[in-house]
Design an enzyme around this catalytic site. Structure first.
Site, PDB file in Angstrom:
ATOM      1  N   CYS A 153      -4.226  12.465  -4.715  1.00  0.00           N
ATOM      2  CA  CYS A 153      -4.418  13.522  -3.724  1.00  0.00           C
ATOM      3  C   CYS A 153      -5.306  12.968  -2.624  1.00  0.00           C
ATOM      4  O   CYS A 153      -5.665  11.793  -2.641  1.00  0.00           O
ATOM      5  CB  CYS A 153      -5.015  14.776  -4.352  1.00  0.00           C
ATOM      6  SG  CYS A 153      -6.708  14.578  -4.943  1.00  0.00           S
ATOM      7  N   HIS A 169       4.516 -27.547  -3.254  1.00  0.00           N
ATOM      8  CA  HIS A 169       5.150 -26.373  -2.666  1.00  0.00           C
ATOM      9  C   HIS A 169       4.592 -26.181  -1.273  1.00  0.00           C
ATOM     10  O   HIS A 169       3.618 -26.828  -0.879  1.00  0.00           O
ATOM     11  CB  HIS A 169       4.904 -25.122  -3.519  1.00  0.00           C
ATOM     12  CG  HIS A 169       3.468 -24.890  -3.848  1.00  0.00           C
ATOM     13  ND1 HIS A 169       2.820 -25.575  -4.859  1.00  0.00           N
ATOM     14  CD2 HIS A 169       2.532 -24.080  -3.310  1.00  0.00           C
ATOM     15  CE1 HIS A 169       1.572 -25.190  -4.936  1.00  0.00           C
ATOM     16  NE2 HIS A 169       1.354 -24.279  -3.989  1.00  0.00           N
TER      17      HIS A 169
END
Length: 626
Positions: free
Chosen positions: A386, A545
């Site tokens: 909320c 990588h």
């Protein structure tokens, strides 16, 4: 007997490994408290360098910000962050309250106290929340939440004020007495054992003006200059730390280091490098060694200043240097910088080399989830959100927990504010007026919009769906499978001839290109990544990588394996397996987890290095992912 010796050695190795992991975990925790607040330190450093009476643009009015920021703001930020790391937002509030207890009454900035009391406050509220989980009647959540913070906050603040604060102040007094004792017996280089840790505890002014300054003034009256003015104000040790972070770290730390260098070395605000040491306490060795080597150089060359340089920038040191004394002063600064840099570089590089290992461990944990510990067919956690995270969502979460228990579902339900929805949330329930905000924060989660927090039909449908899925998952004996297109047998190349490191990386990159995983420029990104930090992860394995900015060059996730029986030099180590990776999502994590598992077994490592059978490598790396 040999078996007993072997067993003892294995246990010793295990204990050593466990200890190293705990130390690394502790270091990461300290870093997590400090790093989010580096920007605040830099802001304080800029204001200090500019507006204090000896600053670049002295301004009495604006300089009034300096004291409150370092006394209150910075410790409170660290305390809040430490508490939030342990106990989320409520823990952060308790961490700040607890930190206030060590700040009040102290005449030095309480950073050490904040790093102690912040996590203590977070831990206290976390344990309370665990104790009352599921026991708060619906409608009383906000009352209990607020009063629990207030009562526990009172207790930890008093504990900090009465116990922790005096301990930290006592430690400061010990360090100050140590400096006085060493100076009195003439063992100046050893003074760094107290001066440098004392500076990190923000005792620099106390030592410089209370101990070293008076001694320096007396010496100036006798011989016209004093070495004492250089002991604490030497910017070399701190400069070495910041340069090592700049060169060898990455991410936010690397990006913040250049600005800190300017503020420290040119602006003279030494405090700016203190957090960089606090986040990795082993670097105290670097500043102590740098300080000691600088003092030795100053002593050997007869360096000295005519007065205390304030602030301690290189410009201030030069301004306080007598005619003809510049070379000895500069030599001491350079030597201390070099020594501090070299030692800090070793520890920072070693720590960063663990990052790829951490990535593998995260991949391993992720694979465990994919393999069944957290079935894809079920939801492990539901977020009720909320606007404030305290009222309606707290009551609705309690109500949903009760309903789930009634139908035999053991699913975690937590309530939070919209802004605090976890990024990895699986299922989020919000009022329809808040759904758009929730979806912007948790983009990958399933979102359910409701009109009534307690009796909405969407919640009843969710419970029914979860029951059905749990039954399916419980009766299923076959885990989900997916076609493995990440690693192909044709992309496992055995018995390659040894080449230079860059050539091996290019070979892996070209294989990724030829297989349609990446664009051609991804190879350059792999080489750039290697220049920044070695991708060698240990046990004869490297996983080159691309850098983070190369994601746009990846077409789809893929991996390739190159075996070099005679090895490829990766710095001081040899890699026998060079595994090229291009990851666009999480699809490659299963294979990474298998690599991590294989590295824990020396027999598996030897097999991977020397096998002539592609199937063995393929099966080992794709086990349970097919």
């Amino acid at each position: 007997m040999n078996e007993n010796i072997a067993a003892s050695e294995n246990q010793l190795n295990k204990n050593t490994k466990d200890t190293k992991e705990k130390i690394q975990s502790f270091g990461r925790f300290l870093s997590g408290m400090v790093m989010p607040n580096i920007g605040a330190f830099i802001a304080w450093g800029i204001i200090t360098a500019l507006f204090i009476p000896t600053g670049w643009r002295p301004n009495e009015n604006l300089a009034a910000l300096v004291g409150p920021m370092i006394t209150y703001l910075l410790p409170l930020l660290i305390g809040y962050t430490g508490g939030k790391m342990v106990g989320e937002t409520r823990g952060g509030v308790l961490g700040a309250v607890a930190t206030m207890g060590v700040i009040v009454g102290a005449d030095i900035p309480m950073f050490i106290g904040a790093m102690i009391m912040g996590p203590v406050g977070g831990y206290a509220i976390k344990k309370f929340d665990e104790a009352v989980e599921g026991k708060i009647p619906a409608g009383f959540e906000m009352l209990v939440n607020n009063f629990s913070v207030g009562i526990i906050g009172t207790i930890v603040a008093l504990l900090a004020y009465l116990a922790i604060g005096p301990v930290v102040l006592g430690l400061n007094n010990v360090l100050r007495a140590g400096v006085e004792g060493i100076v009195n017996v003439g063992l100046l280089p050893l003074a760094s054992l107290f001066i440098e840790p004392g500076k990190i505890l923000f005792l620099n002014n106390a030592m410089n003006h209370g101990v070293l300054g008076p001694l320096g003034i007396q010496q100036v009256n006798e011989i016209g200059k004093s070495l004492f003015f250089l002991l604490e104000t030497n910017p070399g040790p701190g400069l070495g730390i910041l340069l090592a972070y700049w060169v060898f770290s990455k991410g936010m730390v690397k990006q913040s280091a250049p600005g800190a260098v300017i503020i420290h070395f040119l602006g003279g605000i030494h405090e700016i490098y203190f957090p960089y040491v606090l986040m990795n306490p082993i670097l105290l060795l670097a500043v102590v060694a740098g300080g000691a080597s600088g003092i030795l150089t100053f002593s050997a060359l007869g360096a000295g200043l005519v007065a205390t340089p304030s602030p301690g920038s290189i410009f201030a040191l030069m301004a306080m240097t007598p005619r003809g004394g510049y070379i000895p002063v500069l030599a001491g600064v350079i030597v201390s910088t070099a020594v501090s840099f070299l030692i800090a570089a070793y520890f920072i590089k070693r720590n960063n080399n663990k990052l790829d290992e951490n990535e593998l461990m995260e991949a391993k944990e992720k694979a465990v989830e994919l393999k069944g510990k957290k079935s894809k067919l079920t939801v492990s956690r539901i977020i009720f959100a909320c606007d404030a995270g305290m009222g309606s969502s707290a009551m609705a979460a309690t109500n949903l927990k009760s309903k789930l228990r009634d139908v035999g579902l053991d699913i975690e339900v937590i309530n939070t504010s919209i802004n605090e929805i976890p990024k990895d949330a699986e299922l989020v329930i919000t009022h329809e007026g808040l759904s758009s905000r929730a979806k912007a924060i948790a983009k990958d989660a399933e979102h359910i919009s409701i009109k009534d927090y307690f009796h909405d039909s969407e919640i009843d449908c969710l419970i029914t769906r979860l029951q059905k899925k749990t039954n399916v998952a419980g009766n299923s004996e076959v885990s989900e499978t997916e076609d493995n297109g990440i690693l192909k047998k044709s992309n496992i190349k055995l018995n390659q001839k040894s080449v230079e490191k860059t050539e091996a990386i290019k070979m892996a990159g070209q294989l990724l290109v030829d297989s349609g995983y990446v664009d051609k420029d991804y190879i350059d990104a792999m080489l750039k990544r290697e220049e920044q930090l070695s991708t060698y992860i240990g046990m004869g394995v490297a996983i080159p990588h691309g850098v983070g900015s190369s994601k746009s060059s990846i077409k789809k996730s893929g991996m390739v394996v190159l075996q070099f029986p005679n090895g490829v030099d990766f710095g001081e180590e040899k890699a026998y397996l060079v595994i090229g990776i291009a990851g666009s999502g999480n699809e490659h994590l299963n294979i990474l987890s298998n690599i991590a598992s294989a590295l824990e077994d020396e027999e598996d490592v030897e097999m991977l290095k020397n096998t002539k059978n592609v199937e063995k490598i393929y099966n080992k790396f794709t086990a349970e992912t097919m």
